[in-house]
Each structure stands twice: as structure tokens, then as C-alpha cells.
Motif scaffolding. Structure first.
Motif, mmCIF file in Angstrom:
data_model
loop_
_atom_site.group_PDB
_atom_site.id
_atom_site.type_symbol
_atom_site.label_atom_id
_atom_site.label_comp_id
_atom_site.label_asym_id
_atom_site.label_seq_id
_atom_site.Cartn_x
_atom_site.Cartn_y
_atom_site.Cartn_z
ATOM 1 N N ILE A 189 15.102 22.319 -2.356
ATOM 2 C CA ILE A 189 15.053 23.778 -2.332
ATOM 3 C C ILE A 189 15.931 24.381 -3.416
ATOM 4 O O ILE A 189 15.534 25.321 -4.124
ATOM 5 N N GLN A 190 17.148 23.838 -3.567
ATOM 6 C CA GLN A 190 18.061 24.374 -4.576
ATOM 7 C C GLN A 190 17.478 24.254 -5.977
ATOM 8 O O GLN A 190 17.649 25.134 -6.818
ATOM 9 N N GLY A 191 16.759 23.148 -6.224
ATOM 10 C CA GLY A 191 16.149 22.942 -7.528
ATOM 11 C C GLY A 191 15.045 23.947 -7.808
ATOM 12 O O GLY A 191 14.898 24.434 -8.941
ATOM 13 N N LEU A 192 14.265 24.277 -6.778
ATOM 14 C CA LEU A 192 13.202 25.256 -6.950
ATOM 15 C C LEU A 192 13.782 26.652 -7.172
ATOM 16 O O LEU A 192 13.278 27.422 -8.004
ATOM 17 N N MET B 296 0.843 -1.194 0.000
ATOM 18 C CA MET B 296 0.000 0.000 0.000
ATOM 19 C C MET B 296 0.879 1.245 0.000
ATOM 20 O O MET B 296 1.877 1.309 0.718
ATOM 21 N N VAL B 297 0.503 2.239 -0.818
ATOM 22 C CA VAL B 297 1.281 3.469 -0.917
ATOM 23 C C VAL B 297 0.758 4.480 0.086
ATOM 24 O O VAL B 297 -0.432 4.820 0.083
ATOM 25 N N ASN B 298 1.642 4.932 0.949
ATOM 26 C CA ASN B 298 1.274 5.924 1.952
ATOM 27 C C ASN B 298 2.051 7.214 1.718
ATOM 28 O O ASN B 298 3.165 7.199 1.199
ATOM 29 N N PHE B 299 1.451 8.329 2.127
ATOM 30 C CA PHE B 299 2.101 9.628 2.001
ATOM 31 C C PHE B 299 2.185 10.280 3.377
ATOM 32 O O PHE B 299 1.191 10.318 4.104
ATOM 33 N N THR B 300 3.357 10.805 3.702
ATOM 34 C CA THR B 300 3.512 11.539 4.959
ATOM 35 C C THR B 300 3.020 12.968 4.747
ATOM 36 O O THR B 300 2.890 13.437 3.613
ATOM 37 N N SER B 301 2.751 13.663 5.846
ATOM 38 C CA SER B 301 2.291 15.057 5.746
ATOM 39 C C SER B 301 3.363 15.933 5.113
ATOM 40 O O SER B 301 3.055 16.845 4.330
ATOM 41 N N HIS B 302 4.637 15.648 5.436
ATOM 42 C CA HIS B 302 5.736 16.414 4.841
ATOM 43 C C HIS B 302 5.800 16.171 3.335
ATOM 44 O O HIS B 302 6.085 17.088 2.560
ATOM 45 N N GLU B 303 5.542 14.940 2.926
ATOM 46 C CA GLU B 303 5.584 14.587 1.515
ATOM 47 C C GLU B 303 4.475 15.307 0.746
ATOM 48 O O GLU B 303 4.715 15.847 -0.342
ATOM 49 N N ILE B 304 3.283 15.324 1.299
ATOM 50 C CA ILE B 304 2.159 16.021 0.662
ATOM 51 C C ILE B 304 2.469 17.504 0.548
ATOM 52 O O ILE B 304 2.215 18.129 -0.501
ATOM 53 N N ARG B 305 3.046 18.073 1.621
ATOM 54 C CA ARG B 305 3.422 19.495 1.586
ATOM 55 C C ARG B 305 4.431 19.756 0.478
ATOM 56 O O ARG B 305 4.310 20.712 -0.297
ATOM 57 N N ASP B 306 5.449 18.891 0.374
ATOM 58 C CA ASP B 306 6.490 19.072 -0.636
ATOM 59 C C ASP B 306 5.934 18.948 -2.053
ATOM 60 O O ASP B 306 6.352 19.660 -2.963
ATOM 61 N N ILE B 307 4.986 18.036 -2.253
ATOM 62 C CA ILE B 307 4.366 17.867 -3.569
ATOM 63 C C ILE B 307 3.590 19.121 -3.952
ATOM 64 O O ILE B 307 3.692 19.614 -5.086
ATOM 65 N N ILE B 308 2.808 19.661 -3.018
ATOM 66 C CA ILE B 308 2.009 20.853 -3.295
ATOM 67 C C ILE B 308 2.910 22.047 -3.611
ATOM 68 O O ILE B 308 2.672 22.788 -4.583
ATOM 69 N N ILE B 309 3.961 22.228 -2.812
ATOM 70 C CA ILE B 309 4.888 23.346 -3.055
ATOM 71 C C ILE B 309 5.559 23.198 -4.412
ATOM 72 O O ILE B 309 5.678 24.168 -5.172
ATOM 73 N N SER B 310 5.994 21.996 -4.728
ATOM 74 C CA SER B 310 6.649 21.741 -6.012
ATOM 75 C C SER B 310 5.726 22.087 -7.172
ATOM 76 O O SER B 310 6.129 22.750 -8.138
ATOM 77 N N MET B 311 4.463 21.643 -7.091
ATOM 78 C CA MET B 311 3.506 21.901 -8.163
ATOM 79 C C MET B 311 3.260 23.394 -8.326
ATOM 80 O O MET B 311 3.211 23.907 -9.451
ATOM 81 N N ALA C 42 14.142 21.200 -11.302
ATOM 82 C CA ALA C 42 14.352 19.943 -10.581
ATOM 83 C C ALA C 42 13.760 20.149 -9.187
ATOM 84 O O ALA C 42 14.493 20.336 -8.216
ATOM 85 N N PRO C 43 12.428 20.162 -9.099
ATOM 86 C CA PRO C 43 11.768 20.541 -7.846
ATOM 87 C C PRO C 43 11.967 19.574 -6.697
ATOM 88 O O PRO C 43 11.849 19.945 -5.537
ATOM 89 N N GLY C 44 12.258 18.329 -7.010
ATOM 90 C CA GLY C 44 12.427 17.335 -5.957
ATOM 91 C C GLY C 44 12.676 15.976 -6.555
ATOM 92 O O GLY C 44 12.780 15.828 -7.773
ATOM 93 N N ALA C 45 12.770 14.993 -5.700
ATOM 94 C CA ALA C 45 13.035 13.637 -6.171
ATOM 95 C C ALA C 45 12.482 12.635 -5.173
ATOM 96 O O ALA C 45 12.241 12.967 -4.006
ATOM 97 N N PHE D 207 3.603 13.700 -11.275
ATOM 98 C CA PHE D 207 3.260 12.317 -11.621
ATOM 99 C C PHE D 207 4.491 11.516 -12.019
ATOM 100 O O PHE D 207 4.567 10.308 -11.782
ATOM 101 N N HIS D 208 5.468 12.185 -12.638
ATOM 102 C CA HIS D 208 6.734 11.535 -12.980
ATOM 103 C C HIS D 208 7.386 10.969 -11.720
ATOM 104 O O HIS D 208 7.798 9.809 -11.670
ATOM 105 N N GLU D 209 7.470 11.809 -10.697
ATOM 106 C CA GLU D 209 8.111 11.375 -9.449
ATOM 107 C C GLU D 209 7.266 10.340 -8.715
ATOM 108 O O GLU D 209 7.799 9.376 -8.145
#
Length: 198
Positions: free
Chosen positions: A74-77, A1-16, A92-95, A52-54
């Protein structure tokens, strides 16, 4: 099962949001200089492609039993914002960081190719949508940007350069890499070829 942490969701939203913003700024000329109202367009056409790529990497890694988490770079953004100010975007917003005891060459290759294949699939969807929907200037703009940018994201990431997906795919299966990058190249070149012909 794929789970997302709160930090991960935050990072995805900021990246987008950042990706949508910088691409809207670069393409502001097609909207009479108003890049703010262009952001929803670039969020759909481009932002989804990057994220979606990531996430494709994450889902494939989890499928193989590894722990995978998307992290903001951060450096990528900052680089994306600086290059956008110069008139182009290098983003390169993240990985996705993968943790596991041992990742085989095949697993690493399949995890890596999931990202570019996702962009190729998105590009094809963006290409097909206008063919089966009523004419719409907004929809055409979204789909044309979506096709062009997702094709390029796939091609760029398939380059056989260290740290990019292409190098890992090439090590796993040269034939798969060659076919995939050839498809991505044709899709990336298509708008320029059509423009040249007509």
C-alpha cells in the motif's frame, strides 16, 4: 506447478491499474492532457512490465521448490500516486515474498535476475515490433513507452543497492551482474543518445 491465491490475483490487478493510471497521468501531455484514454496504453507498455517482473521472481522461486506469493504494498502505491502528482513516478507497487527453509546464494541470485531479464526481454520485443508491422501511431506510442520504461525498470532494479535485485545478483555472480546491468544501461540510454544525435 504455479498457483495463485485470490488475494494474489486481486493484488496484481490493483497494482497494474494503479501503475497504468499514474504513468498515464505523468505522460498525459502526449495525449493532449487526456490521461484516462491513455491508461490502456500504459497498462500494456508499463503495467505488464512491473507485474511480469514480479511474476518472473515467483516462477523462478517456485521452480526451486519455494512458496512464493505476490503481495500488494500500500505504501508503495501511495508513493507512486504522490510522485505522479509531482510530475514523475517512483513506483514500488508490491513484491514477491518467498518462503523456504534455506535459499542459497545461487538460488537467490537466479530468482533475483529473473525480474530484470524479463524487463529486458519485454523491452527488446517492444523495440522489434514496429520494425515488422505496418506504421501505426498507437502502436509506436505503446512500443516506445514499453521499450523506454522496461529498460529503465531493468536498470534500476540491477543497481547494487540493498533490497534491489542487483545486490543479490552481485553477491551470486559479479560477472553476470556486470554484463546484465551494462546491457540495461545501454538500452536505457539509447533513446536519449538517439535524440541527441538527431
Amino acid at each position: 506447478m504455479v498457483n495463485f491465491t485470490s488475494h494474489e490475483i486481486r493484488d496484481i490487478i490493483i497494482s497494474m491499474l494503479v501503475i497504468g493510471g499514474v504513468f498515464a497521468y505523468v505522460f498525459r501531455g502526449i495525449n493532449n492532457g487526456d490521461f484516462i484514454s491513455l491508461i490502456p496504453v500504459t497498462l500494456v507498455a508499463v503495467g505488464f512490465g512491473f507485474v511480469f517482473h514480479e511474476l518472473a521472481h515467483k516462477f523462478m522461486a517456485v521452480r526451486y521448490g519455494f512458496y512464493a506469493e505476490y503481495r500488494l504494498w500500500i505504501q508503495g502505491l501511495i508513493l507512486a500516486i504522490i510522485t505522479a502528482a509531482l510530475g514523475f513516478v517512483f513506483a514500488a507497487p508490491g513484491a514477491v515474498y518467498i518462503h523456504g527453509q534455506y535459499i542459497s546464494k545461487e538460488e537467490n541470485g537466479k530468482i533475483s535476475i529473473a525480474g530484470p531479464l524479463t524487463n529486458i526481454a519485454l523491452a527488446i520485443i517492444f523495440f522489434i515490433i514496429p520494425l515488422f508491422t505496418p506504421p501505426s501511431e498507437l502502436l509506436f506510442l505503446i512500443c516506445s513507452l514499453g521499450f523506454t520504461i522496461n529498460s529503465f525498470i531493468a536498470f534500476f532494479n540491477l543497481l547494487p543497492v540493498s533490497m534491489l535485485d542487483g545486490a543479490k545478483i552481485l553477491k551470486w555472480n559479479p560477472l553476470v551482474w556486470l554484463v546484465t546491468i551494462a546491457i540495461a544501461f545501454v538500452m536505457t540510454a539509447y533513446p536519449y543518445f538517439v535524440a541527441y544525435i538527431f
